[in-house]
Design a protein around this motif. Sequence first.
Motif, short mmCIF file in Angstrom:
data_model
loop_
_atom_site.label_atom_id
_atom_site.label_comp_id
_atom_site.label_asym_id
_atom_site.label_seq_id
_atom_site.Cartn_x
_atom_site.Cartn_y
_atom_site.Cartn_z
N TYR A 34 61.84 -56.92 -58.73
CA TYR A 34 61.56 -57.55 -60.02
C TYR A 34 60.13 -57.26 -60.47
CZ TYR A 34 65.87 -60.37 -59.84
OH TYR A 34 67.16 -60.79 -59.82
N ASP A 35 59.27 -56.81 -59.58
CA ASP A 35 57.89 -56.47 -59.93
C ASP A 35 57.75 -55.09 -60.54
OD1 ASP A 35 56.88 -58.92 -59.02
OD2 ASP A 35 56.75 -58.18 -56.96
N ASP A 36 58.80 -54.27 -60.47
CA ASP A 36 58.72 -52.92 -61.03
C ASP A 36 58.41 -52.98 -62.52
OD1 ASP A 36 59.37 -51.98 -58.54
OD2 ASP A 36 61.28 -51.09 -59.11
N PRO A 37 57.62 -52.05 -63.03
CA PRO A 37 57.26 -52.07 -64.45
C PRO A 37 58.42 -51.70 -65.38
CG PRO A 37 56.32 -50.16 -63.38
CD PRO A 37 56.94 -51.00 -62.30
N CYS A 38 59.46 -51.11 -64.82
CA CYS A 38 60.64 -50.75 -65.61
C CYS A 38 61.88 -51.25 -64.87
CB CYS A 38 60.70 -49.24 -65.82
SG CYS A 38 62.08 -48.72 -66.85
N GLN A 39 62.57 -52.19 -65.49
CA GLN A 39 63.80 -52.76 -64.91
C GLN A 39 64.98 -51.94 -65.42
OE1 GLN A 39 63.54 -55.90 -62.85
NE2 GLN A 39 61.57 -54.85 -62.86
N ARG A 40 65.80 -51.43 -64.51
CA ARG A 40 66.94 -50.59 -64.86
C ARG A 40 68.15 -51.06 -64.08
NH1 ARG A 40 63.04 -48.30 -62.68
NH2 ARG A 40 64.14 -47.22 -61.05
N ASP A 59 59.77 -64.70 -72.52
CA ASP A 59 58.94 -63.69 -71.89
C ASP A 59 59.30 -62.39 -72.61
OD1 ASP A 59 57.29 -62.30 -70.15
OD2 ASP A 59 58.78 -62.18 -68.56
N PRO A 60 58.68 -62.14 -73.78
CA PRO A 60 59.17 -61.11 -74.70
C PRO A 60 59.34 -59.73 -74.06
CG PRO A 60 57.38 -62.37 -75.70
CD PRO A 60 57.45 -62.77 -74.25
N ARG A 61 60.60 -59.30 -74.08
CA ARG A 61 60.94 -57.97 -73.59
C ARG A 61 62.07 -57.44 -74.46
NH1 ARG A 61 56.92 -58.75 -70.58
NH2 ARG A 61 57.03 -58.98 -68.36
N VAL A 123 67.91 -51.05 -69.82
CA VAL A 123 66.50 -50.82 -69.50
C VAL A 123 65.68 -51.90 -70.20
CG1 VAL A 123 64.54 -49.23 -69.64
CG2 VAL A 123 66.86 -48.33 -69.38
N LYS A 124 64.77 -52.49 -69.45
CA LYS A 124 63.89 -53.51 -69.99
C LYS A 124 62.55 -53.40 -69.28
CE LYS A 124 65.67 -57.62 -70.87
NZ LYS A 124 66.16 -58.99 -70.64
N GLU A 125 61.49 -53.66 -70.00
CA GLU A 125 60.16 -53.65 -69.42
C GLU A 125 60.05 -54.73 -68.34
OE1 GLU A 125 55.53 -54.32 -70.86
OE2 GLU A 125 57.15 -54.46 -72.30
N GLY A 126 59.37 -54.41 -67.25
CA GLY A 126 59.12 -55.38 -66.19
C GLY A 126 57.69 -55.86 -66.27
N PRO A 127 57.29 -56.65 -65.34
CA PRO A 127 58.11 -57.25 -64.29
C PRO A 127 59.09 -58.26 -64.88
CG PRO A 127 55.89 -58.17 -64.23
CD PRO A 127 55.88 -57.07 -65.27
N PHE A 128 60.06 -58.65 -64.07
CA PHE A 128 61.15 -59.52 -64.49
C PHE A 128 61.05 -60.86 -63.78
CE2 PHE A 128 65.55 -61.00 -63.67
CZ PHE A 128 65.97 -61.20 -64.98
N ASP A 129 61.08 -61.93 -64.55
CA ASP A 129 61.11 -63.28 -64.00
C ASP A 129 62.45 -63.88 -64.38
OD1 ASP A 129 60.92 -66.00 -63.41
OD2 ASP A 129 58.87 -66.18 -64.14
N PRO A 130 63.38 -64.05 -63.42
CA PRO A 130 64.72 -64.56 -63.74
C PRO A 130 64.70 -65.94 -64.40
CG PRO A 130 64.45 -64.28 -61.36
CD PRO A 130 63.20 -63.77 -62.01
N ASN A 131 63.64 -66.71 -64.19
CA ASN A 131 63.54 -68.04 -64.81
C ASN A 131 63.18 -67.96 -66.29
OD1 ASN A 131 64.08 -69.41 -62.34
ND2 ASN A 131 62.00 -68.94 -61.72
#
Length: 168
Positions: A34-40, A59-61, A123-131
């Motif tokens: 989830y810390d990756d800069p690009c979530q795929r 968390d605007p993405r 594809v979405k910009e990371g990092p990703f916070d599921p909350n």
Amino acid sequence: MSAKIFSDAYISSLIVEAEASDRLRQHRNIHHSYDDPCQRLINAICVGSYIAPHRHAIDPRNECLFAVRGLFAAVIFDYVGKITQIELFGTQKVKNISVGIELTSETWHTILAMEEGSVLFEVKEGPFDPNLAKEHADWAPAEGSSEARSYHLGLMVQCQKALNLLKN
């Protein structure tokens, strides 16, 4: 191995998992964390899967979706839940069908699979916070609620009408 291969067998196995899932969808992350800069991820979605309308403004993405297989409808809503746009996209050879869509973080939307065996690449910009991933619309039924099925069917009818217009 230094390459990830997304073969027909890989995609087909994901579809089988989606069909067996209670939510009628299944994803596999391609990113490592989830810390990756690009979530795929690759996401198989069955026709009956209800994804409650939502947006990604907390968390605007922006979210970029490409059809790997099948046909989808992106349903876009205004702030009170009125449909403002239905965008069909997929791998089908239908006039005016695009292969993907990018949605801004403020856009209220849902995605519907319009045929079985449909698979997305997201594809979405990371990092990703599921909350903080989604803000669900208070004007639409929650997933698993008693109203969800009829609401989803109503959306499917609207999307099928849009598809029929394109085919004619």
